[in-house]
Scaffold this motif. Structure first.
Motif, PDB file in Angstrom:
ATOM      1  N   ILE A 172     -58.394  10.698  50.506  1.00 44.77           N
ATOM      2  CA  ILE A 172     -58.886   9.334  50.699  1.00 44.77           C
ATOM      3  C   ILE A 172     -59.961   9.025  49.667  1.00 44.77           C
ATOM      4  CG2 ILE A 172     -58.391   9.377  53.167  1.00 44.77           C
ATOM      5  CD1 ILE A 172     -61.403   9.695  53.662  1.00 44.77           C
ATOM      6  N   THR A 173     -60.214   7.744  49.481  1.00 42.73           N
ATOM      7  CA  THR A 173     -61.284   7.266  48.600  1.00 42.73           C
ATOM      8  C   THR A 173     -62.255   6.450  49.436  1.00 42.73           C
ATOM      9  OG1 THR A 173     -59.810   7.175  46.677  1.00 42.73           O
ATOM     10  CG2 THR A 173     -61.830   5.862  46.587  1.00 42.73           C
ATOM     11  N   VAL A 174     -63.535   6.755  49.311  1.00 40.00           N
ATOM     12  CA  VAL A 174     -64.555   6.031  50.067  1.00 40.00           C
ATOM     13  C   VAL A 174     -65.533   5.397  49.087  1.00 40.00           C
ATOM     14  CG1 VAL A 174     -64.342   7.411  52.145  1.00 40.00           C
ATOM     15  CG2 VAL A 174     -65.910   8.149  50.367  1.00 40.00           C
TER      16      VAL A 174
ATOM     17  N   VAL B 191     -70.784   5.229  54.243  1.00 42.93           N
ATOM     18  CA  VAL B 191     -69.516   5.632  54.846  1.00 42.93           C
ATOM     19  C   VAL B 191     -69.726   6.982  55.541  1.00 42.93           C
ATOM     20  CG1 VAL B 191     -67.080   6.151  54.475  1.00 42.93           C
ATOM     21  CG2 VAL B 191     -68.219   4.429  53.056  1.00 42.93           C
ATOM     22  N   TRP B 192     -69.349   7.023  56.816  1.00 40.61           N
ATOM     23  CA  TRP B 192     -69.508   8.219  57.629  1.00 40.61           C
ATOM     24  C   TRP B 192     -68.155   8.663  58.157  1.00 40.61           C
ATOM     25  CZ3 TRP B 192     -74.482  10.213  58.907  1.00 40.61           C
ATOM     26  CH2 TRP B 192     -75.562   9.412  58.498  1.00 40.61           C
TER      27      TRP B 192
ATOM     28  N   LEU C 134     -70.734  12.943  59.607  1.00 35.06           N
ATOM     29  CA  LEU C 134     -70.976  13.450  58.256  1.00 35.06           C
ATOM     30  C   LEU C 134     -71.055  12.273  57.298  1.00 35.06           C
ATOM     31  CD1 LEU C 134     -71.147  15.856  56.241  1.00 35.06           C
ATOM     32  CD2 LEU C 134     -68.662  15.675  56.014  1.00 35.06           C
ATOM     33  N   LEU C 135     -72.168  12.170  56.584  1.00 33.80           N
ATOM     34  CA  LEU C 135     -72.325  11.123  55.573  1.00 33.80           C
ATOM     35  C   LEU C 135     -71.579  11.538  54.312  1.00 33.80           C
ATOM     36  CD1 LEU C 135     -73.760   8.499  54.608  1.00 33.80           C
ATOM     37  CD2 LEU C 135     -75.648   9.962  53.845  1.00 33.80           C
ATOM     38  N   VAL C 136     -70.593  10.741  53.901  1.00 36.47           N
ATOM     39  CA  VAL C 136     -69.784  11.094  52.737  1.00 36.47           C
ATOM     40  C   VAL C 136     -70.009  10.150  51.553  1.00 36.47           C
ATOM     41  CG1 VAL C 136     -67.995  12.301  54.028  1.00 36.47           C
ATOM     42  CG2 VAL C 136     -67.815   9.832  53.710  1.00 36.47           C
TER      43      VAL C 136
END
Length: 357
Positions: free
Chosen positions: A9-11, A45-46, A115-117
Motif C-alpha cells: 500500500i501507499t500512504v 496515517v495510522w 502504529l504511526l506510519v
C-alpha cells in the motif's frame, strides 16, 4: 473472503497549511500590526489492529490512503484547521515493512494497537511570529511542511500457539477438526488446505490454546514449489510445532521416514531459526497399521530425522491418542508461560516486554 497475507500500500500524510500574512485594520486603529495566524497541521496515517479482521484482502481493492492537509492560517490570529488523520484497520498479527528498504516499522500483535506510519506535515507560521521592535510590519511567513509519503508492505503472521507441519495429506486438517471446532476442508488429494486455518483447543481445566493448520510442504518448497513456504512465516508466531507424519504409506509411495526427512530439509532451507523451534513428532493414521507396529515406525522416523523430542502416535480420524497429545501440549505451553513470567520478573521494570511469545 479469500485469504490474503501480503499487501503493498501507499500512504500519504497531509501537508501542513501555510502561515498567513495579515494586518489588523479597524476604523480607529490604522496601524494595528500583524495578525496572521498559523497554518493547521496535516493529518497523519495510522494502522490499527482490528480483531475482527483475519485477512489483508481488503487491500486488493484500495491500495492508496491519503490524510487531509491542514488549512492555511487566517487574519485576526486565527489558526487554520488541522487535517483529519486516517486510521486503517489491519488484522492482528500484521507486520509493517518499508517497501524500499525492508525495514520493519512495527508489529501489531494486540487488538486496538496503533502504529504511526506517515507523519502529517507541520503548519507554517503566520507573520505575527516575526514582529519585533525593529520590524513592526513583517510580511514574512513560513509554508507548511509536506506530509510523509511511504510505500509499505504489509505481512500477516497468524497468532497461534501451535503450528501443524507436514506433507500434503498427512492429516493436519483432520487433526484440527478432531481437537477443535474448526471445519477446514478435508479431502484425499494434494493441497486440500489452500490457506492457514485456526482452531481453539479447549482443555478440561478451562484453559485454551490456538492451533494453526498450515498448507503442506513438498520437496523443493524452499525454491517456490507448491503452497507451503508462502505460509511458513505464520509458524514463526507459534511456540510449538507438531510435525505430522503419515504412517499409511502404500507400495510405491514415499516412505514415512523419507517424507519426514523432506520436511526437515525444507524447513532448514527456509529458516535455520524455524528449524530450531520446539518440535514434536506425531505419527498419524496408526489405525491403518497392525497393532503395535506404530512403536517401531515411530522409532524409525525419529532416527531418520535425528529427533530428540517427544513422539506421539495418534489417529486423527478415530481420535485415538489425540486427547493425550492435546493435554501434553497444554502442559508444555503452560510451563513455557510460567518460565517466561519468571524470567520477566527478574528484569528491571523498564526492560520488561509484556507481548506474547
Amino acid at each position: 473472503m479469500k485469504f490474503v497475507d501480503e499487501a503493498n500500500i501507499t500512504v500519504q500524510a497531509g501537508a501542513g497549511g501555510n502561515g498567513c500574512v495579515s494586518f489588523r485594520r479597524e476604523k480607529y486603529i490604522p496601524f494595528g500590526g500583524p495578525d496572521g495566524g498559523d497554518g493547521g497541521n496535516g493529518g497523519s496515517v495510522w494502522l490499527v489492529a482490528d480483531a475482527g479482521l483475519n485477512t489483508l484482502a481488503d487491500f486488493r481493492r484500495q491500495r492508496r490512503f491519503r490524510a487531509a492537509s491542514g488549512a492555511p492560517g487566517m487574519g485576526s490570529n486565527c489558526s487554520g484547521r488541522g487535517g483529519e488523520s486516517v486510521e486503517i484497520p489491519v488484522p492482528v498479527g500484521t507486520v509493517v515493512h518499508e517497501e524500499s528498504t525492508g525495514e520493519v516499522l512495527g508489529d501489531l500483535v494486540e487488538p486496538e494497537q496503533k502504529l504511526l506510519v506517515a507523519q502529517g506535515g507541520i503548519g507554517g507560521k503566520g507573520n505575527t511570529h516575526f514582529k519585533s521592535s525593529i520590524n513592526r510590519a513583517p510580511r514574512k511567513f513560513t509554508p507548511g511542511t509536506p506530509g510523509e509519503l511511504r510505500h509499505l508492505r504489509l505481512e500477516l503472521r497468524l497468532l497461534a500457539d501451535v503450528g501443524l507441519l507436514g506433507l500434503p495429506n498427512a492429516g493436519k486438517s483432520t487433526l484440527l477438526r478432531a481437537v477443535t471446532a474448526a471445519t477446514p476442508k478435508v479431502g484425499d488429494y494434494p493441497f486440500t488446505t489452500l490457506h492457514p486455518n485456526l482452531g481453539v483447543v479447549e482443555l478440561e481445566e478451562g484453559k485454551t490454546f490456538v492451533i494453526a493448520d498450515i498448507p503442506g510442504l513438498i520437496e523443493g518448497a524452499a525454491e517456490g514449489h507448491g503452497l507451503g513456504t508462502r505460509f511458513l512465516r505464520h509458524l514463526q508466531r507459534t511456540r510449538l510445532l507438531l510435525h505430522i507424519v503419515d504412517a499409511s504409506s502404500h507400495e510405491g509411495e514415499q516412505s514415512p521416514e523419507q517424507g519426514a526427512r523432506d520436511i526437515i530439509h525444507e524447513l532448514k532451507a527456509y529458516s535455520d531459526e524455524l528449524a530450531a523451534w520446539p518440535r514434536w513428532l506425531v505419527i498419524n493414521k496408526i489405525d491403518k497399521l497392525v497393532q503395535g507396529e506404530e512403536r517401531e515406525l515411530a522409532r524409525r522416523v525419529a532416527v531418520a530425522i535425528d529427533h530428540k523430542g517427544p513422539v506421539f502416535a495418534i489417529s486423527a480420524q478415530s481420535g485415538t491418542g489425540t486427547a493425550a497429545l492435546m493435554k501434553a501440549v497444554g502442559e508444555f505451553l503452560e510451563a513455557q508461560a510460567r518460565a517466561r513470567a519468571e524470567a520477566l520478573a527478574q528484569l528491571p521494570p523498564g526492560k520488561r516486554d509484556g507481548r506474547p511469545f
